[in-house]
Scaffold this motif. Structure first.
Motif, PDB file in Angstrom:
ATOM      1  N   LEU A  59      -8.468   1.966  28.767  1.00 39.48           N
ATOM      2  CA  LEU A  59      -7.070   2.035  29.165  1.00 39.48           C
ATOM      3  C   LEU A  59      -6.716   3.463  29.538  1.00 39.48           C
ATOM      4  O   LEU A  59      -7.153   4.414  28.885  1.00 39.48           O
ATOM      5  N   GLY A  60      -5.907   3.599  30.581  1.00 35.29           N
ATOM      6  CA  GLY A  60      -5.455   4.911  31.021  1.00 35.29           C
ATOM      7  C   GLY A  60      -3.943   4.958  31.114  1.00 35.29           C
ATOM      8  O   GLY A  60      -3.243   3.972  30.849  1.00 35.29           O
ATOM      9  N   PRO A  61      -3.391   6.104  31.520  1.00 37.33           N
ATOM     10  CA  PRO A  61      -1.938   6.256  31.592  1.00 37.33           C
ATOM     11  C   PRO A  61      -1.302   5.199  32.502  1.00 37.33           C
ATOM     12  O   PRO A  61      -1.750   4.977  33.621  1.00 37.33           O
ATOM     13  N   GLY A  62      -0.274   4.555  32.006  1.00 43.41           N
ATOM     14  CA  GLY A  62       0.413   3.533  32.781  1.00 43.41           C
ATOM     15  C   GLY A  62      -0.144   2.141  32.622  1.00 43.41           C
ATOM     16  O   GLY A  62       0.446   1.177  33.107  1.00 43.41           O
ATOM     17  N   ASP A  63      -1.278   1.992  31.936  1.00 45.21           N
ATOM     18  CA  ASP A  63      -1.859   0.661  31.725  1.00 45.21           C
ATOM     19  C   ASP A  63      -1.053  -0.111  30.677  1.00 45.21           C
ATOM     20  O   ASP A  63      -0.554   0.458  29.705  1.00 45.21           O
ATOM     21  N   ALA A  64      -0.986  -1.422  30.875  1.00 41.82           N
ATOM     22  CA  ALA A  64      -0.369  -2.313  29.898  1.00 41.82           C
ATOM     23  C   ALA A  64      -1.360  -3.409  29.544  1.00 41.82           C
ATOM     24  O   ALA A  64      -2.131  -3.857  30.395  1.00 41.82           O
ATOM     25  N   VAL A  65      -1.345  -3.821  28.289  1.00 37.35           N
ATOM     26  CA  VAL A  65      -2.221  -4.887  27.811  1.00 37.35           C
ATOM     27  C   VAL A  65      -1.375  -5.868  27.016  1.00 37.35           C
ATOM     28  O   VAL A  65      -0.567  -5.471  26.174  1.00 37.35           O
ATOM     29  N   LEU A  66      -1.552  -7.145  27.305  1.00 34.52           N
ATOM     30  CA  LEU A  66      -0.919  -8.207  26.531  1.00 34.52           C
ATOM     31  C   LEU A  66      -2.000  -9.062  25.895  1.00 34.52           C
ATOM     32  O   LEU A  66      -2.961  -9.460  26.557  1.00 34.52           O
ATOM     33  N   LEU A  67      -1.864  -9.328  24.603  1.00 31.51           N
ATOM     34  CA  LEU A  67      -2.757 -10.251  23.891  1.00 31.51           C
ATOM     35  C   LEU A  67      -1.904 -11.460  23.525  1.00 31.51           C
ATOM     36  O   LEU A  67      -1.330 -11.521  22.429  1.00 31.51           O
ATOM     37  N   PRO A  68      -1.765 -12.420  24.440  1.00 30.86           N
ATOM     38  CA  PRO A  68      -0.753 -13.468  24.291  1.00 30.86           C
ATOM     39  C   PRO A  68      -0.992 -14.430  23.144  1.00 30.86           C
ATOM     40  O   PRO A  68      -0.070 -15.124  22.727  1.00 30.86           O
ATOM     41  N   HIS A  69      -2.228 -14.482  22.626  1.00 29.01           N
ATOM     42  CA  HIS A  69      -2.528 -15.397  21.529  1.00 29.01           C
ATOM     43  C   HIS A  69      -2.733 -14.660  20.204  1.00 29.01           C
ATOM     44  O   HIS A  69      -3.250 -15.230  19.239  1.00 29.01           O
ATOM     45  N   GLY A  70      -2.337 -13.387  20.170  1.00 33.09           N
ATOM     46  CA  GLY A  70      -2.438 -12.627  18.934  1.00 33.09           C
ATOM     47  C   GLY A  70      -3.853 -12.316  18.504  1.00 33.09           C
ATOM     48  O   GLY A  70      -4.135 -12.198  17.304  1.00 33.09           O
ATOM     49  N   THR A  71      -4.763 -12.161  19.457  1.00 32.66           N
ATOM     50  CA  THR A  71      -6.164 -11.884  19.146  1.00 32.66           C
ATOM     51  C   THR A  71      -6.300 -10.580  18.358  1.00 32.66           C
ATOM     52  O   THR A  71      -5.714  -9.557  18.721  1.00 32.66           O
ATOM     53  N   GLY A  72      -7.091 -10.603  17.289  1.00 31.05           N
ATOM     54  CA  GLY A  72      -7.374  -9.378  16.565  1.00 31.05           C
ATOM     55  C   GLY A  72      -8.157  -8.412  17.436  1.00 31.05           C
ATOM     56  O   GLY A  72      -8.948  -8.824  18.284  1.00 31.05           O
ATOM     57  N   HIS A  73      -7.945  -7.120  17.234  1.00 31.68           N
ATOM     58  CA  HIS A  73      -8.608  -6.136  18.092  1.00 31.68           C
ATOM     59  C   HIS A  73      -8.594  -4.757  17.451  1.00 31.68           C
ATOM     60  O   HIS A  73      -7.888  -4.520  16.456  1.00 31.68           O
ATOM     61  N   VAL A  74      -9.375  -3.891  18.034  1.00 33.85           N
ATOM     62  CA  VAL A  74      -9.446  -2.497  17.618  1.00 33.85           C
ATOM     63  C   VAL A  74      -9.030  -1.628  18.791  1.00 33.85           C
ATOM     64  O   VAL A  74      -9.371  -1.916  19.948  1.00 33.85           O
ATOM     65  N   ILE A  75      -8.269  -0.584  18.510  1.00 29.88           N
ATOM     66  CA  ILE A  75      -7.993   0.458  19.501  1.00 29.88           C
ATOM     67  C   ILE A  75      -8.636   1.739  18.993  1.00 29.88           C
ATOM     68  O   ILE A  75      -8.603   2.027  17.795  1.00 29.88           O
ATOM     69  N   ALA A  76      -9.259   2.475  19.910  1.00 25.64           N
ATOM     70  CA  ALA A  76     -10.030   3.645  19.493  1.00 25.64           C
ATOM     71  C   ALA A  76     -10.055   4.674  20.613  1.00 25.64           C
ATOM     72  O   ALA A  76      -9.702   4.389  21.760  1.00 25.64           O
ATOM     73  N   ASP A  77     -10.513   5.886  20.248  1.00 23.36           N
ATOM     74  CA  ASP A  77     -10.588   6.950  21.239  1.00 23.36           C
ATOM     75  C   ASP A  77     -11.742   6.737  22.214  1.00 23.36           C
ATOM     76  O   ASP A  77     -11.779   7.359  23.277  1.00 23.36           O
ATOM     77  N   GLY A  78     -12.693   5.859  21.874  1.00 24.94           N
ATOM     78  CA  GLY A  78     -13.832   5.609  22.752  1.00 24.94           C
ATOM     79  C   GLY A  78     -14.523   4.320  22.371  1.00 24.94           C
ATOM     80  O   GLY A  78     -14.105   3.630  21.429  1.00 24.94           O
ATOM     81  N   PRO A  79     -15.585   3.957  23.082  1.00 26.86           N
ATOM     82  CA  PRO A  79     -16.341   2.749  22.720  1.00 26.86           C
ATOM     83  C   PRO A  79     -16.844   2.850  21.281  1.00 26.86           C
ATOM     84  O   PRO A  79     -17.139   3.943  20.785  1.00 26.86           O
ATOM     85  N   ALA A  80     -16.956   1.710  20.603  1.00 26.21           N
ATOM     86  CA  ALA A  80     -17.347   1.717  19.194  1.00 26.21           C
ATOM     87  C   ALA A  80     -18.445   0.691  18.951  1.00 26.21           C
ATOM     88  O   ALA A  80     -18.381  -0.428  19.468  1.00 26.21           O
ATOM     89  N   ASP A  81     -19.440   1.089  18.158  1.00 26.21           N
ATOM     90  CA  ASP A  81     -20.485   0.139  17.789  1.00 26.21           C
ATOM     91  C   ASP A  81     -20.026  -0.665  16.571  1.00 26.21           C
ATOM     92  O   ASP A  81     -18.932  -0.456  16.037  1.00 26.21           O
ATOM     93  N   ALA A  82     -20.863  -1.591  16.122  1.00 23.87           N
ATOM     94  CA  ALA A  82     -20.483  -2.484  15.035  1.00 23.87           C
ATOM     95  C   ALA A  82     -20.160  -1.708  13.759  1.00 23.87           C
ATOM     96  O   ALA A  82     -19.224  -2.064  13.021  1.00 23.87           O
ATOM     97  N   ALA A  83     -20.927  -0.656  13.489  1.00 26.55           N
ATOM     98  CA  ALA A  83     -20.697   0.110  12.269  1.00 26.55           C
ATOM     99  C   ALA A  83     -19.331   0.787  12.291  1.00 26.55           C
ATOM    100  O   ALA A  83     -18.593   0.794  11.300  1.00 26.55           O
ATOM    101  N   ARG A  84     -18.975   1.340  13.446  1.00 31.18           N
ATOM    102  CA  ARG A  84     -17.678   2.007  13.543  1.00 31.18           C
ATOM    103  C   ARG A  84     -16.531   0.992  13.499  1.00 31.18           C
ATOM    104  O   ARG A  84     -15.487   1.247  12.903  1.00 31.18           O
ATOM    105  N   LEU A  85     -16.736  -0.168  14.122  1.00 33.58           N
ATOM    106  CA  LEU A  85     -15.705  -1.199  14.079  1.00 33.58           C
ATOM    107  C   LEU A  85     -15.448  -1.642  12.645  1.00 33.58           C
ATOM    108  O   LEU A  85     -14.306  -1.910  12.260  1.00 33.58           O
ATOM    109  N   ALA A  86     -16.515  -1.708  11.842  1.00 35.44           N
ATOM    110  CA  ALA A  86     -16.368  -2.126  10.454  1.00 35.44           C
ATOM    111  C   ALA A  86     -15.568  -1.108   9.644  1.00 35.44           C
ATOM    112  O   ALA A  86     -14.958  -1.455   8.630  1.00 35.44           O
ATOM    113  N   ARG A  87     -15.564   0.149  10.088  1.00 34.28           N
ATOM    114  CA  ARG A  87     -14.830   1.205   9.373  1.00 34.28           C
ATOM    115  C   ARG A  87     -13.434   1.430   9.937  1.00 34.28           C
ATOM    116  O   ARG A  87     -12.724   2.347   9.485  1.00 34.28           O
TER     117      ARG A  87
END
Length: 356
Positions: A59-87
């Motif tokens: 995502l960059g400046p001006g981007d919008a995201v809708l999760l219409p079904h309430g999907t669980g998710h992670v937001i982060a400063d960069g891509p994350a592997d499984a270990a980082r997602l778990a933390r």
């Protein structure tokens, strides 16, 4: 009302909530699945959204995201592997550490060039009677900012609280959506006079524009359904409702039904409204909507009745008249057949609806 307005009104509960956060450095936050719809608007910087079971989205400046079904998710400063997602830190805990920005107009002195500022929020939805238009929305709807650096809309000054690199124009090619995001970027300081009214209204407007942008993008034959990174991108096929709203015959019939659901509609009258023969209307409407016109009308009347019972104190007789039933008894009979409970039990709440 029209289909999109009615579809939202039938499920929306209360007012949307939002928080503005600013964070720098390395960070990773988890938002649990939610019985509603979540959204993010990036006002400054870049980050990543990693939906449960889906592909990461930058995502960059001006981007919008809708999760219409309430999907669980992670937001982060960069891509994350499984270990980082778990933390990943729970969002509320992370937000407390990052700091709410209500009332702050300038970046912190500690910013190191990696600052990300976002508006994160939720829409409360009653999913018991979701309109199929909303059910067809993809798990993640990404509307990227595609405006060039020249900013021909002239909205850049509205986007950031301190101007410059922050989001000025909104997502995608829809000028209305760009304007809504620009106004949000200007309004997120909750100390501005009238912001208590303006911000929830702008968030409602944002939801309408995001859904409208998705339907418009996928309405035409050969549209880029599910194409990542181009316009209103999502996952999976777009479904039939964008095509239904883009078809002049079906759209005219839907508009008539939603404008006055209580009218004594027949297939003949609807066909005349759409300017086609009865067989043509029945064939096109059924193919695109998924049920014949009169079956859709019966379902919509009861769905509308459920919303009125939930949101208003109107007596059952008044509700019946508003949705096209001649008597409260007729409405009660149809309501119980469709939803498995009486109007009175439904209005009283889930506990009452499960007794008897």
């Amino acid at each position: 009302m029209d289909v999109v307005s009615d579809a939202i009104s039938a499920v929306r509960i209360g007012r949307p909530s939002s928080q503005r956060v600013r964070v720098t450095g390395s960070w990773c936050a988890r938002l649990a699945p939610y019985d509603g719809a979540g959204f993010h608007v990036v006002l400054e910087g870049r980050c990543w959204l990693l939906p449960d079971g889906g592909e990461p989205v930058e995502l960059g400046p001006g981007d919008a995201v809708l999760l219409p079904h309430g999907t669980g998710h992670v937001i982060a400063d960069g891509p994350a592997d499984a270990a980082r997602l778990a933390r990943a830190v729970p969002f509320e805990q992370w937000r407390a550490g990052a700091g709410s920005l209500a009332g702050r107009r300038e970046p912190s002195a500690a910013d190191d060039g990696t600052a990300v500022e976002m508006l994160c929020g939720k829409y409360r939805l009653d999913r018991s009677h979701v309109h199929p238009l909303l059910a067809e929305l993809p798990p993640l709807l990404h509307l990227p900012n595609r405006t060039d650096s020249a900013d021909p809309t002239g909205l850049t000054g509205l986007g950031g609280l301190s101007g410059g690199a922050r989001a000025g124009a909104g997502a995608g090619a829809d000028p209305g959506l760009r304007s809504a995001i620009a106004l949000l970027g200007h309004e997120v300081d909750e100390r501005l006079p009238g912001s208590g009214v303006a911000l929830p209204s702008l968030l409602d407007l944002l939801l309408v524009y995001m859904i409208r942008s998705w339907t418009a993008e996928h309405a035409a034959p050969g549209s880029r359904a599910g194409a990542a990174g181009t316009g209103a991108a999502g996952t999976g096929a777009a479904g039939t409702w964008p095509a239904a709203l883009g078809d002049p015959v079906t759209a005219a019939a839907l508009r008539a039904l939603h404008t006055d659901p209580a009218a004594p509609w027949t297939v003949e009258r609807l066909a005349a409204e759409a300017g086609v023969s009865r067989p043509t209307l029945a064939r096109r409407f059924t193919a695109l909507v998924g049920r014949p016109p009169m079956a859709y009308l019966a379902w919509w009347r009861l769905t509308r009745a459920a919303a009125l019972l939930r949101d208003t104190p109107d007596p059952l007789a008044a509700v019946a008249r508003r949705v096209g039933y001649s008597t409260p008894y007729a409405l009660s009979h149809a309501f119980r057949r469709e939803f498995g409970t009486t109007p009175g039990q439904y209005r009283a709440g889930p506990a009452a609806a499960t007794t008897g």
